[in-house]
Enzyme design. Structure first.
Site, PDB file in Angstrom:
ATOM      1  N   ARG A  74      -7.898  -6.053 -13.074  1.00 44.86           N
ATOM      2  CA  ARG A  74      -7.373  -5.299 -11.917  1.00 44.86           C
ATOM      3  C   ARG A  74      -7.753  -3.820 -12.027  1.00 44.86           C
ATOM      4  O   ARG A  74      -8.041  -3.159 -11.032  1.00 44.86           O
ATOM      5  CB  ARG A  74      -5.846  -5.422 -11.835  1.00 44.86           C
ATOM      6  CG  ARG A  74      -5.372  -6.614 -11.026  1.00 44.86           C
ATOM      7  CD  ARG A  74      -3.859  -6.646 -10.889  1.00 44.86           C
ATOM      8  NE  ARG A  74      -3.335  -5.921  -9.730  1.00 44.86           N
ATOM      9  CZ  ARG A  74      -3.166  -6.453  -8.515  1.00 44.86           C
ATOM     10  NH1 ARG A  74      -3.509  -7.703  -8.284  1.00 44.86           N
ATOM     11  NH2 ARG A  74      -2.661  -5.743  -7.527  1.00 44.86           N
ATOM     12  N   ASP A 112      -1.918   1.914  -9.118  1.00 43.92           N
ATOM     13  CA  ASP A 112      -3.282   2.422  -8.923  1.00 43.92           C
ATOM     14  C   ASP A 112      -3.240   3.945  -8.740  1.00 43.92           C
ATOM     15  O   ASP A 112      -2.167   4.560  -8.757  1.00 43.92           O
ATOM     16  CB  ASP A 112      -3.967   1.705  -7.736  1.00 43.92           C
ATOM     17  CG  ASP A 112      -3.310   1.999  -6.388  1.00 43.92           C
ATOM     18  OD1 ASP A 112      -2.967   3.167  -6.134  1.00 43.92           O
ATOM     19  OD2 ASP A 112      -3.149   1.049  -5.580  1.00 43.92           O
ATOM     20  N   HIS A 127       6.481   2.551 -11.079  1.00 45.87           N
ATOM     21  CA  HIS A 127       6.133   1.411 -11.934  1.00 45.87           C
ATOM     22  C   HIS A 127       5.007   1.726 -12.914  1.00 45.87           C
ATOM     23  O   HIS A 127       4.345   0.818 -13.418  1.00 45.87           O
ATOM     24  CB  HIS A 127       5.801   0.182 -11.069  1.00 45.87           C
ATOM     25  CG  HIS A 127       7.006  -0.350 -10.329  1.00 45.87           C
ATOM     26  ND1 HIS A 127       6.916  -1.209  -9.260  1.00 45.87           N
ATOM     27  CD2 HIS A 127       8.332  -0.134 -10.523  1.00 45.87           C
ATOM     28  CE1 HIS A 127       8.143  -1.497  -8.822  1.00 45.87           C
ATOM     29  NE2 HIS A 127       9.016  -0.852  -9.565  1.00 45.87           N
ATOM     30  N   GLY A 205       4.115  -0.331   3.411  1.00 51.30           N
ATOM     31  CA  GLY A 205       3.406  -1.322   2.603  1.00 51.30           C
ATOM     32  C   GLY A 205       4.183  -1.888   1.442  1.00 51.30           C
ATOM     33  O   GLY A 205       3.595  -2.264   0.433  1.00 51.30           O
TER      34      GLY A 205
HETATM   35  P1  OAD Z   1       4.362  -6.720  -2.316  1.00 51.47           P
HETATM   36  O1  OAD Z   1       3.104  -7.425  -2.687  1.00 51.47           O
HETATM   37  O2  OAD Z   1       5.675  -7.344  -2.643  1.00 51.47           O
HETATM   38  O3  OAD Z   1       4.397  -6.468  -0.743  1.00 51.47           O
HETATM   39  C1  OAD Z   1       3.294  -5.971  -0.053  1.00 51.47           C
HETATM   40  C2  OAD Z   1       3.740  -5.595   1.346  1.00 51.47           C
HETATM   41  O4  OAD Z   1       2.659  -4.981   1.986  1.00 51.47           O
HETATM   42  C3  OAD Z   1       4.152  -6.799   2.217  1.00 51.47           C
HETATM   43  O5  OAD Z   1       5.399  -6.510   2.858  1.00 51.47           O
HETATM   44  C4  OAD Z   1       3.028  -6.883   3.252  1.00 51.47           C
HETATM   45  O6  OAD Z   1       3.488  -7.322   4.534  1.00 51.47           O
HETATM   46  C5  OAD Z   1       2.579  -5.431   3.310  1.00 51.47           C
HETATM   47  N1  OAD Z   1       1.210  -5.219   3.775  1.00 51.47           N
HETATM   48  C6  OAD Z   1       0.141  -6.032   3.664  1.00 51.47           C
HETATM   49  N2  OAD Z   1      -0.932  -5.478   4.220  1.00 51.47           N
HETATM   50  C7  OAD Z   1      -0.541  -4.263   4.684  1.00 51.47           C
HETATM   51  C8  OAD Z   1      -1.198  -3.195   5.390  1.00 51.47           C
HETATM   52  N3  OAD Z   1      -2.487  -3.255   5.699  1.00 51.47           N
HETATM   53  N4  OAD Z   1      -0.463  -2.103   5.729  1.00 51.47           N
HETATM   54  C9  OAD Z   1       0.856  -2.021   5.425  1.00 51.47           C
HETATM   55  N5  OAD Z   1       1.518  -2.994   4.768  1.00 51.47           N
HETATM   56  C10 OAD Z   1       0.833  -4.091   4.408  1.00 51.47           C
HETATM   57  O7  OAD Z   1       4.212  -5.263  -2.928  1.00 51.47           O
HETATM   58  P2  OAD Z   1       5.329  -4.247  -3.358  1.00 51.47           P
HETATM   59  O8  OAD Z   1       6.428  -4.186  -2.351  1.00 51.47           O
HETATM   60  O9  OAD Z   1       4.639  -2.995  -3.726  1.00 51.47           O
HETATM   61  O10 OAD Z   1       6.111  -4.481  -9.550  1.00 51.47           O
HETATM   62  O11 OAD Z   1       5.877  -4.915  -4.660  1.00 51.47           O
HETATM   63  C11 OAD Z   1       6.800  -4.206  -5.402  1.00 51.47           C
HETATM   64  C12 OAD Z   1       6.576  -4.470  -6.839  1.00 51.47           C
HETATM   65  O12 OAD Z   1       6.561  -5.860  -7.110  1.00 51.47           O
HETATM   66  C13 OAD Z   1       5.246  -3.998  -7.382  1.00 51.47           C
HETATM   67  O13 OAD Z   1       5.234  -2.646  -7.716  1.00 51.47           O
HETATM   68  C14 OAD Z   1       5.113  -4.848  -8.592  1.00 51.47           C
HETATM   69  C15 OAD Z   1       5.423  -6.150  -7.922  1.00 51.47           C
HETATM   70  O14 OAD Z   1       5.518  -7.230  -8.682  1.00 51.47           O
HETATM   71  C16 OAD Z   1       5.862  -4.651 -10.837  1.00 51.47           C
HETATM   72  O15 OAD Z   1       4.769  -4.953 -11.279  1.00 51.47           O
HETATM   73  C17 OAD Z   1       7.088  -4.395 -11.662  1.00 51.47           C
END
Ligand code: OAD
Length: 272
Positions: A74, A112, A127, A205
């Site tokens: 990654r 990132d 994170h 996002g």
């Molecule tokens: P998620 O993968 O849970 O969620 C991604 C979100 O981005 C979803 O709600 C999608 O609908 C949205 N999405 C997708 N494409 C998009 C776009 N073009 N514009 C805007 N939104 C979009 O990611 P996180 O919420 O960041 O933690 O997840 C939170 C944490 O869970 C991460 O930091 C990580 C993960 O497991 C750890 O590693 C502890």
């Protein structure tokens, strides 16, 4: 809660008026750069695992090479992609507010560095970072060369993490926060303070599933601060929002930047 596909006069006025803005971002903001989100299906060696299966201390101890190689790959992928218009809009909005004597705080769950590469200063990486490493035993930071993977092709073999060059006891691990681990307290406290002080909170996002990061924007409810979500899908946080902007952050964040800088909006469509 109002659902829109493009900003309206009210959102535009919030963006134009706010001198202090807090933006909380998640994996979705990097999706348009080509970094898969955490809920997407994994490929290659990891197709049987969800991100949640890999991002834990137990997973690392059970099969260090599997987890290590996933992070190193990654890391290669992130190096090969570029910030998208969502990252750029946040950076420009931050610069605009700073020049006007205001402030925009970027709080991200992403490991990132795409916000920084777009020119933004990040207040809190809740994170951690995929580019930093430390020892599982003595916590000493470790420097590693860049991984040698093609970020767009999953590797066919795993590699073991190096042992710690300082104590020789532990393994080197990525300095990211795994499920079940504490967030860096200073980053979390700074983020909470920024959200409490904000006049506009933008959540872009993130699925809003992972706590405690997901609870941060709700601190704005105490002061009645306008809450705006940017996401193509409804999330766990949508109900608490004043406005849900449904669409990709690469399209909608530039609209907010436009409103903050010039006022007005390019068009409007109310869907609910
Ligand atoms: P998620 O993968 O849970 O969620 C991604 C979100 O981005 C979803 O709600 C999608 O609908 C949205 N999405 C997708 N494409 C998009 C776009 N073009 N514009 C805007 N939104 C979009 O990611 P996180 O919420 O960041 O933690 O997840 C939170 C944490 O869970 C991460 O930091 C990580 C993960 O497991 C750890 O590693 C502890």
């Amino acid at each position: 809660m109002k659902v829109l596909t493009t900003i309206d006069d009210e959102v535009s006025a919030w963006a134009q008026r706010a001198r202090r803005v807090a933006v909380l971002t998640g994996a979705g903001i990097s999706a348009e750069s080509g970094v898969p989100t955490f809920r997407e299906v994994q490929t290659g060696l990891w197709e049987r695992f969800s991100a949640e299966d890999l991002a834990t201390e137990e997973a690392f101890h059970l099969d260090p090479a599997r987890v290590w190689t996933w992070y190193r790959w990654r890391q290669s992928l992130i190096r090969e992609v570029a910030p998208n218009p969502g990252h750029t809009a946040i950076a420009q909005w931050q610069r605009h507010l700073t020049e006007a004597g205001g402030r925009l705080d970027v709080i991200t769950q992403n490991v990132d560095d795409l916000h920084e590469r777009a020119g933004a200063e990040v207040l809190a990486h809740l994170h951690g970072s995929i580019f930093a490493f430390h020892c599982t035993a003595c916590s000493a930071p470790a420097e590693l060369p860049e991984p040698d993977y093609d970020g767009f092709t999953p590797p066919e073999q795993t590699e073991s993490p190096p042992s710690c060059p300082v104590c020789g006891e532990g393994m080197v691990r990525p300095s990211v926060v795994w499920f079940g681990e504490m967030l860096p307290m200073d980053a979390f406290d700074a983020a909470a303070e920024a959200v409490r002080a904000a006049e506009l909170i933008v959540v872009a996002g993130t699925s809003g599933i992972v706590q405690p990061a997901a609870s941060l924007p709700l601190l704005g409810l105490e002061r009645g601060t306008p809450l705006v979500e940017v996401n193509p899908e409804a999330t766990e946080l949508s109900e608490a929002m004043d406005v849900c902007l449904r669409g990709p952050s690469g399209q909608l964040l530039p609209q907010l930047l436009h409103a903050a800088t010039w006022g007005g909006q390019p068009g409007r469509t109310t869907t609910a």
